[in-house]
Motif scaffolding. Structure first.
Motif, PDB file in Angstrom:
ATOM      1  N   ALA A 209      41.010  30.845 -27.495  1.00  0.00           N
ATOM      2  CA  ALA A 209      41.322  31.820 -26.903  1.00  0.00           C
ATOM      3  C   ALA A 209      42.503  31.111 -25.349  1.00  0.00           C
ATOM      4  O   ALA A 209      43.416  31.711 -25.048  1.00  0.00           O
ATOM      5  CB  ALA A 209      40.516  32.999 -26.025  1.00  0.00           C
ATOM      6  N   ALA A 210      41.717  30.065 -24.923  1.00  0.00           N
ATOM      7  CA  ALA A 210      42.621  29.442 -23.905  1.00  0.00           C
ATOM      8  C   ALA A 210      43.712  28.499 -24.473  1.00  0.00           C
ATOM      9  O   ALA A 210      44.216  27.891 -23.571  1.00  0.00           O
ATOM     10  CB  ALA A 210      41.552  28.335 -23.138  1.00  0.00           C
ATOM     11  N   GLY A 211      43.961  28.558 -25.629  1.00  0.00           N
ATOM     12  CA  GLY A 211      45.023  27.795 -26.085  1.00  0.00           C
ATOM     13  C   GLY A 211      44.866  26.684 -26.984  1.00  0.00           C
ATOM     14  O   GLY A 211      45.703  25.835 -27.651  1.00  0.00           O
ATOM     15  N   THR A 212      43.576  26.212 -27.244  1.00  0.00           N
ATOM     16  CA  THR A 212      43.381  25.082 -27.935  1.00  0.00           C
ATOM     17  C   THR A 212      42.995  25.381 -29.592  1.00  0.00           C
ATOM     18  O   THR A 212      42.702  26.177 -29.987  1.00  0.00           O
ATOM     19  CB  THR A 212      42.113  24.391 -27.656  1.00  0.00           C
ATOM     20  OG1 THR A 212      42.088  24.061 -26.349  1.00  0.00           O
ATOM     21  CG2 THR A 212      41.562  23.207 -28.472  1.00  0.00           C
ATOM     22  N   LYS A 213      44.088  24.478 -30.181  1.00  0.00           N
ATOM     23  CA  LYS A 213      44.151  24.699 -31.796  1.00  0.00           C
ATOM     24  C   LYS A 213      42.776  24.013 -32.114  1.00  0.00           C
ATOM     25  O   LYS A 213      42.103  22.979 -31.471  1.00  0.00           O
ATOM     26  CB  LYS A 213      45.320  23.641 -32.327  1.00  0.00           C
ATOM     27  CG  LYS A 213      46.762  24.373 -31.952  1.00  0.00           C
ATOM     28  CD  LYS A 213      46.919  25.424 -32.299  1.00  0.00           C
ATOM     29  CE  LYS A 213      48.572  25.877 -31.843  1.00  0.00           C
ATOM     30  NZ  LYS A 213      48.735  26.959 -32.401  1.00  0.00           N
ATOM     31  N   ILE A 214      42.182  24.568 -33.201  1.00  0.00           N
ATOM     32  CA  ILE A 214      40.930  24.177 -33.553  1.00  0.00           C
ATOM     33  C   ILE A 214      41.133  23.683 -35.236  1.00  0.00           C
ATOM     34  O   ILE A 214      41.476  24.511 -36.073  1.00  0.00           O
ATOM     35  CB  ILE A 214      39.891  24.918 -33.455  1.00  0.00           C
ATOM     36  CG1 ILE A 214      39.562  25.446 -32.142  1.00  0.00           C
ATOM     37  CG2 ILE A 214      38.522  24.718 -34.132  1.00  0.00           C
ATOM     38  CD1 ILE A 214      38.582  26.210 -31.712  1.00  0.00           C
ATOM     39  N   VAL A 215      40.485  22.433 -35.585  1.00  0.00           N
ATOM     40  CA  VAL A 215      40.171  22.167 -36.950  1.00  0.00           C
ATOM     41  C   VAL A 215      38.888  22.025 -37.041  1.00  0.00           C
ATOM     42  O   VAL A 215      38.122  21.343 -36.405  1.00  0.00           O
ATOM     43  CB  VAL A 215      41.070  20.836 -37.371  1.00  0.00           C
ATOM     44  CG1 VAL A 215      40.496  20.382 -38.921  1.00  0.00           C
ATOM     45  CG2 VAL A 215      42.468  20.972 -37.314  1.00  0.00           C
TER      46      VAL A 215
ATOM     47  N   THR B 137      26.876  28.869 -31.837  1.00  0.00           N
ATOM     48  CA  THR B 137      28.049  28.235 -30.981  1.00  0.00           C
ATOM     49  C   THR B 137      29.310  28.995 -31.014  1.00  0.00           C
ATOM     50  O   THR B 137      30.326  28.765 -30.559  1.00  0.00           O
ATOM     51  CB  THR B 137      28.242  26.952 -31.757  1.00  0.00           C
ATOM     52  OG1 THR B 137      28.692  27.015 -33.101  1.00  0.00           O
ATOM     53  CG2 THR B 137      26.826  26.192 -31.831  1.00  0.00           C
ATOM     54  N   ALA B 138      29.442  30.104 -31.725  1.00  0.00           N
ATOM     55  CA  ALA B 138      30.904  30.808 -32.121  1.00  0.00           C
ATOM     56  C   ALA B 138      31.332  31.313 -30.666  1.00  0.00           C
ATOM     57  O   ALA B 138      32.395  31.011 -30.540  1.00  0.00           O
ATOM     58  CB  ALA B 138      30.298  32.364 -32.849  1.00  0.00           C
ATOM     59  N   SER B 139      30.789  31.835 -29.690  1.00  0.00           N
ATOM     60  CA  SER B 139      31.628  32.184 -28.592  1.00  0.00           C
ATOM     61  C   SER B 139      32.078  31.104 -27.619  1.00  0.00           C
ATOM     62  O   SER B 139      32.960  31.111 -27.301  1.00  0.00           O
ATOM     63  CB  SER B 139      30.345  32.806 -27.560  1.00  0.00           C
ATOM     64  OG  SER B 139      29.253  32.031 -27.131  1.00  0.00           O
ATOM     65  N   ALA B 140      31.434  29.798 -27.864  1.00  0.00           N
ATOM     66  CA  ALA B 140      32.093  28.851 -27.264  1.00  0.00           C
ATOM     67  C   ALA B 140      33.291  28.406 -27.958  1.00  0.00           C
ATOM     68  O   ALA B 140      34.498  28.141 -27.321  1.00  0.00           O
ATOM     69  CB  ALA B 140      31.183  27.478 -27.058  1.00  0.00           C
ATOM     70  N   TYR B 141      33.348  28.181 -29.150  1.00  0.00           N
ATOM     71  CA  TYR B 141      34.806  28.254 -29.745  1.00  0.00           C
ATOM     72  C   TYR B 141      35.748  29.112 -29.574  1.00  0.00           C
ATOM     73  O   TYR B 141      36.717  28.909 -29.504  1.00  0.00           O
ATOM     74  CB  TYR B 141      34.329  27.835 -31.442  1.00  0.00           C
ATOM     75  CG  TYR B 141      33.776  26.374 -31.700  1.00  0.00           C
ATOM     76  CD1 TYR B 141      34.236  25.346 -31.784  1.00  0.00           C
ATOM     77  CD2 TYR B 141      32.081  26.649 -32.262  1.00  0.00           C
ATOM     78  CE1 TYR B 141      33.789  24.195 -32.292  1.00  0.00           C
ATOM     79  CE2 TYR B 141      31.506  25.413 -32.459  1.00  0.00           C
ATOM     80  CZ  TYR B 141      32.365  24.335 -32.585  1.00  0.00           C
ATOM     81  OH  TYR B 141      31.581  23.100 -32.685  1.00  0.00           O
ATOM     82  N   GLN B 142      35.290  30.391 -29.504  1.00  0.00           N
ATOM     83  CA  GLN B 142      36.002  31.552 -29.449  1.00  0.00           C
ATOM     84  C   GLN B 142      36.777  31.330 -27.908  1.00  0.00           C
ATOM     85  O   GLN B 142      37.880  31.487 -27.957  1.00  0.00           O
ATOM     86  CB  GLN B 142      35.408  33.011 -29.486  1.00  0.00           C
ATOM     87  CG  GLN B 142      34.961  33.321 -31.017  1.00  0.00           C
ATOM     88  CD  GLN B 142      33.923  34.326 -31.007  1.00  0.00           C
ATOM     89  OE1 GLN B 142      33.484  34.891 -30.062  1.00  0.00           O
ATOM     90  NE2 GLN B 142      33.594  34.723 -32.231  1.00  0.00           N
ATOM     91  N   LYS B 143      35.968  30.978 -26.818  1.00  0.00           N
ATOM     92  CA  LYS B 143      36.461  30.959 -25.631  1.00  0.00           C
ATOM     93  C   LYS B 143      37.693  29.732 -25.806  1.00  0.00           C
ATOM     94  O   LYS B 143      38.779  29.777 -24.970  1.00  0.00           O
ATOM     95  CB  LYS B 143      35.549  30.381 -24.745  1.00  0.00           C
ATOM     96  CG  LYS B 143      34.655  31.660 -24.396  1.00  0.00           C
ATOM     97  CD  LYS B 143      33.514  31.456 -23.506  1.00  0.00           C
ATOM     98  CE  LYS B 143      32.607  32.526 -23.185  1.00  0.00           C
ATOM     99  NZ  LYS B 143      31.552  32.144 -22.348  1.00  0.00           N
ATOM    100  N   ILE B 144      37.366  28.573 -26.299  1.00  0.00           N
ATOM    101  CA  ILE B 144      38.311  27.440 -26.173  1.00  0.00           C
ATOM    102  C   ILE B 144      39.482  28.071 -26.905  1.00  0.00           C
ATOM    103  O   ILE B 144      40.810  27.295 -26.544  1.00  0.00           O
ATOM    104  CB  ILE B 144      37.642  26.088 -26.341  1.00  0.00           C
ATOM    105  CG1 ILE B 144      38.538  24.928 -25.827  1.00  0.00           C
ATOM    106  CG2 ILE B 144      37.225  25.894 -27.902  1.00  0.00           C
ATOM    107  CD1 ILE B 144      37.842  23.630 -25.953  1.00  0.00           C
TER     108      ILE B 144
END
Length: 282
Positions: A59-65, A50-57
């Protein structure tokens, strides 16, 4: 999460459940990205796929917890804000303690572990094995059997009970495989007096079995409400640009029949249901 977000004026625009399917989780993240959310709180099912999906979102500016684990190729403070988790090693250690208490600390036991490389369950299993080895020399883990689907608990447990009739108990991962092991034990003619099961994660089915003096002798539980509050507050801090710790741990609970009612109130924030109260009185 929902209560905390509402109190802080943060709108939840999407909610998904991948049901343990990596491909569905990837598709869910891609669908969510169209909404351009400011924040994503998520538990990755697989740190690699799933790494690439999280990396893409991200990179688009979404903060992730992240909940429980991050994914490969992402760095705390740069690509995501924090990981919020229970103490997974301690969750496994609590189960070693519970199984030792239920069996008198002696005899042959088995371990049913989750075979895929999932960081959270890996740590819990390691905590269980390490605690048994360090603290209970007369408790013998004579076999470990992996499963790749929680619904295979009954099948795996049936094989263990057939091949190892001396077993006095089993570490059964979380509640779904544990209840499969309960069914297998009943089918094999075992009783709760001579066979004990311990599992991670507290839910209604294992709590009821424990209240009824069934096979479930010990549960190590996360504090999901408290974790949700921590996740929401950490996400809010990230949104306003405040630094957050890279890893935040919420202490778990060790649940036995003796503290079942108290633990239920702590975890679910409501009183123990009437059927469990009645079962505890017997």
């Amino acid at each position: 999460l929902k209560e905390s977000f509402e109190a802080m004026g943060i709108e939840v625009v999407a909610e998904t459940n991948a049901n343990w399917d990596d491909a569905k989780q990837i598709a869910d993240i891609e669908a969510i990205s169209v909404l351009k959310p400011s924040l994503l709180v998520s538990i990755p099912l697989n740190g690699q796929t799933t790494a690439s999906a999280y990396q893409k979102i991200a990179a688009a500016g979404t903060k992730i917890v992240f909940i429980d684990q991050a994914v490969e190729g992402m760095t705390a403070g740069k690509d995501y804000s924090s990981i919020i988790s229970s103490d997974n090693l301690l969750l496994g250690m609590y189960l070693a303690d519970a199984l030792a208490e239920a069996t008198g600390g002696k005899g042959d036991v088995a371990a049913m572990y989750y075979a895929p490389d999932f960081y959270v369950t890996n740590l819990r299993y390691e905590g269980f094995i390490a605690r048994v080895m360090a603290k209970y020399p007369d408790l013998n883990v004579i076999v470990a059997a992996g499963h790749n689907n929680p619904n295979k608990g009954q099948e795996v447990a049936q094989g263990l009970l057939a091949r190892y009739p001396t077993l006095k108990g089993v570490y059964a991962s979380w509640s779904i495989p544990a209840m499969g092991a309960v069914t297998a034990a009943r089918t094999a003619g075992r009783t709760s007096a001579d066979f004990k099961i311990v599992n991670e994660n507290f839910d209604q089915i294992v709590a009821l079995d424990m209240a009824q003096n069934g096979f479930i002798a010990g549960i190590s539980s996360q504090r999901p409400y408290d974790q949700g509050v921590a996740e929401a507050k950490t996400g809010a801090l990230a949104l306003i640009g405040e630094p957050t710790p890279p890893y935040i741990v919420v202490p778990p609970l060790k649940v036995t029949r003796a503290n079942l009612a108290e633990s239920y109130k702590t975890i679910y924030r409501v009183d123990l249901p009437a059927d469990m109260v009645a079962a505890l009185a017997n």
